[in-house]
Design a protein around this motif. Structure first.
Motif, mmCIF file in Angstrom:
data_model
loop_
_atom_site.group_PDB
_atom_site.id
_atom_site.type_symbol
_atom_site.label_atom_id
_atom_site.label_comp_id
_atom_site.label_asym_id
_atom_site.label_seq_id
_atom_site.Cartn_x
_atom_site.Cartn_y
_atom_site.Cartn_z
ATOM 1 N N ILE A 20 0.843 -1.197 0.000
ATOM 2 C CA ILE A 20 0.000 0.000 0.000
ATOM 3 C C ILE A 20 0.878 1.246 0.000
ATOM 4 O O ILE A 20 0.682 2.163 -0.796
ATOM 5 N N ARG B 224 1.133 4.052 -2.985
ATOM 6 C CA ARG B 224 0.782 5.441 -2.676
ATOM 7 C C ARG B 224 1.915 6.382 -3.062
ATOM 8 O O ARG B 224 1.696 7.418 -3.688
ATOM 9 N N GLN C 199 -0.828 10.717 2.481
ATOM 10 C CA GLN C 199 -1.746 9.855 3.229
ATOM 11 C C GLN C 199 -3.127 10.487 3.295
ATOM 12 O O GLN C 199 -4.136 9.800 3.137
ATOM 13 N N ALA D 13 -6.460 8.748 1.865
ATOM 14 C CA ALA D 13 -7.538 8.460 2.813
ATOM 15 C C ALA D 13 -8.839 9.121 2.365
ATOM 16 O O ALA D 13 -9.909 8.509 2.412
ATOM 17 N N LEU E 15 -5.790 4.522 7.429
ATOM 18 C CA LEU E 15 -4.759 4.371 6.404
ATOM 19 C C LEU E 15 -3.379 4.264 7.048
ATOM 20 O O LEU E 15 -2.568 3.430 6.643
ATOM 21 N N GLU F 227 -0.804 1.156 6.547
ATOM 22 C CA GLU F 227 0.547 1.263 6.011
ATOM 23 C C GLU F 227 1.622 0.814 6.997
ATOM 24 O O GLU F 227 2.767 0.611 6.602
ATOM 25 N N THR G 262 -12.212 -2.237 3.632
ATOM 26 C CA THR G 262 -11.207 -1.172 3.687
ATOM 27 C C THR G 262 -10.144 -1.390 2.624
ATOM 28 O O THR G 262 -9.740 -0.451 1.931
ATOM 29 N N ILE H 212 -9.140 1.149 -0.482
ATOM 30 C CA ILE H 212 -7.772 1.601 -0.740
ATOM 31 C C ILE H 212 -7.341 1.204 -2.149
ATOM 32 O O ILE H 212 -6.782 2.016 -2.893
#
Length: 89
Positions: free
Chosen positions: A11, A15, A22, A26, A36, A40, A50, A54
């Motif tokens: 993740i 990202r 973040q 989120a 989040l 992570e 969830t 994401i």
């Protein structure tokens, strides 16, 4: 626990690759920032919903979160296969 770390690292990697903070991820995933952050850092177990949020916000199939997992258990292998099949439909 190893699987959670693999998912967390993936993740974070995705990202950063697409350049989202973040907070931005989120917000786009419609989850709390603390959720989040926990995701992570493998700080708590994540609900499938969830992970789906994401993955959707990152624009990747949920199965990609498990790709770095070496020697997965048969149950995890089956879950990854199921998630891969679902994301291809």
């Amino acid at each position: 626990m190893e699987t959670m770390r693999t998912v967390a690292q993936t993740i974070l990697k995705f990202r950063k690759e697409i350049g989202l903070s973040q907070l931005k991820l989120a917000t786009e995933a419609d989850i709390a920032l603390k959720t989040l952050h926990a995701a992570e850092h493998a700080a708590s177990k994540l609900k499938l919903g969830t992970l789906e949020k994401i993955a959707g916000a990152l624009g990747v199939p949920i199965a990609r979160f498990f790709e770095g997992k070496k020697k997965a258990s048969p149950g995890l292998d089956a879950l990854i296969e199921l998630l891969t099949d679902c994301s291809q439909k």
